[in-house]
Design a protein around this motif. Structure first.
Motif, short mmCIF file in Angstrom:
data_model
loop_
_atom_site.label_atom_id
_atom_site.label_comp_id
_atom_site.label_asym_id
_atom_site.label_seq_id
_atom_site.Cartn_x
_atom_site.Cartn_y
_atom_site.Cartn_z
N PRO A 198 0.82 -1.23 0.00
CA PRO A 198 0.00 0.00 0.00
C PRO A 198 0.85 1.27 0.00
O PRO A 198 1.87 1.34 0.68
CB PRO A 198 -0.82 -0.11 1.29
CG PRO A 198 -0.86 -1.58 1.60
CD PRO A 198 0.46 -2.12 1.11
N GLU A 199 0.40 2.24 -0.79
CA GLU A 199 1.05 3.57 -0.91
C GLU A 199 2.47 3.48 -1.44
O GLU A 199 3.30 4.33 -1.15
CB GLU A 199 1.04 4.31 0.44
CG GLU A 199 -0.32 4.43 1.07
CD GLU A 199 -1.35 5.17 0.23
OE1 GLU A 199 -0.98 6.02 -0.59
OE2 GLU A 199 -2.54 4.87 0.40
N LEU A 236 -2.35 2.42 -4.60
CA LEU A 236 -2.80 3.52 -3.74
C LEU A 236 -4.23 3.20 -3.30
O LEU A 236 -5.20 3.62 -3.94
CB LEU A 236 -2.73 4.85 -4.49
CG LEU A 236 -1.38 5.18 -5.14
CD1 LEU A 236 -1.45 6.51 -5.87
CD2 LEU A 236 -0.27 5.18 -4.12
N PRO A 237 -4.40 2.43 -2.20
CA PRO A 237 -5.72 1.91 -1.85
C PRO A 237 -6.76 2.97 -1.49
O PRO A 237 -7.95 2.68 -1.50
CB PRO A 237 -5.43 0.99 -0.66
CG PRO A 237 -4.14 1.46 -0.10
CD PRO A 237 -3.37 2.02 -1.26
N HIS A 238 -6.35 4.18 -1.20
CA HIS A 238 -7.31 5.22 -0.83
C HIS A 238 -7.72 6.08 -2.02
O HIS A 238 -8.29 7.15 -1.85
CB HIS A 238 -6.73 6.08 0.29
CG HIS A 238 -6.38 5.28 1.50
ND1 HIS A 238 -7.32 4.65 2.28
CD2 HIS A 238 -5.19 4.95 2.05
CE1 HIS A 238 -6.74 4.00 3.25
NE2 HIS A 238 -5.43 4.16 3.13
N ARG A 239 -7.43 5.64 -3.25
CA ARG A 239 -7.77 6.35 -4.48
C ARG A 239 -8.60 5.45 -5.37
O ARG A 239 -8.53 4.24 -5.28
CB ARG A 239 -6.51 6.73 -5.27
CG ARG A 239 -5.75 7.85 -4.72
CD ARG A 239 -4.78 8.31 -5.81
NE ARG A 239 -4.42 9.66 -5.61
CZ ARG A 239 -5.11 10.71 -6.05
NH1 ARG A 239 -6.18 10.56 -6.75
NH2 ARG A 239 -4.71 11.93 -5.81
N ALA A 251 -7.18 2.50 -7.84
CA ALA A 251 -6.15 2.25 -6.83
C ALA A 251 -4.85 1.74 -7.43
O ALA A 251 -3.82 1.77 -6.78
CB ALA A 251 -6.66 1.25 -5.79
N ASP A 294 0.63 13.21 -3.74
CA ASP A 294 -0.43 13.92 -4.43
C ASP A 294 0.00 15.38 -4.57
O ASP A 294 0.34 16.01 -3.57
CB ASP A 294 -1.70 13.80 -3.58
CG ASP A 294 -2.89 14.45 -4.23
OD1 ASP A 294 -2.92 15.69 -4.33
OD2 ASP A 294 -3.80 13.71 -4.62
#
Length: 122
Positions: A18-19, A36-39, A42, A65
């Protein structure tokens, strides 16, 4: 006419960090796959080759970002490359190749060019 492509499985979802990015090998060369799991989406994939330094290092860059644009900063000279387009934010004349990427069950697949074989007429 678009060159022929295929969807190659390059890793599993368990391989992703992640990230961050990981480097995978394709017939088109080394590719950096970012999770990018929060997008949404992803998953992103760009060439692992940094055209400014000449080294295969982009998967080791720091993700972030900039003004809403998902980017990776090259670990060598710190240029930011858009994960959506492959363009360098500091120098728009520089760009890395971007690859369509998808999650297929537990496999990560990239759309890569097919090797075209020439046939000789007998």
């Amino acid at each position: 006419m678009k060159a022929p492509t295929r969807w190659d499985a390059v890793c599993t979802v368990d391989d992703l960090v992640p990230e961050s990015g990981i480097a995978v090998w394709t017939e088109d060369g080394p590719v950096a796959v970012f999770y990018l799991p929060h997008r949404l989406p992803a998953l992103f994939a760009i060439s692992h080759h940094d055209p400014i330094s000449g080294a295969n290092v982009l998967a080791r860059g720091i993700t972030g970002d900039l003004k809403g644009e998902p980017v990776v900063a090259s670990p060598l000279y710190k240029q930011h490359f858009s994960l959506r387009t492959g363009r360098c934010l500091e120098d728009e004349s520089v760009q890395v190749k971007r690859y369509p990427v998808l999650l297929d069950g537990g496999r990560v697949r990239l759309e890569v060019p097919c090797e075209q074989r020439q046939t000789s007429a007998a």
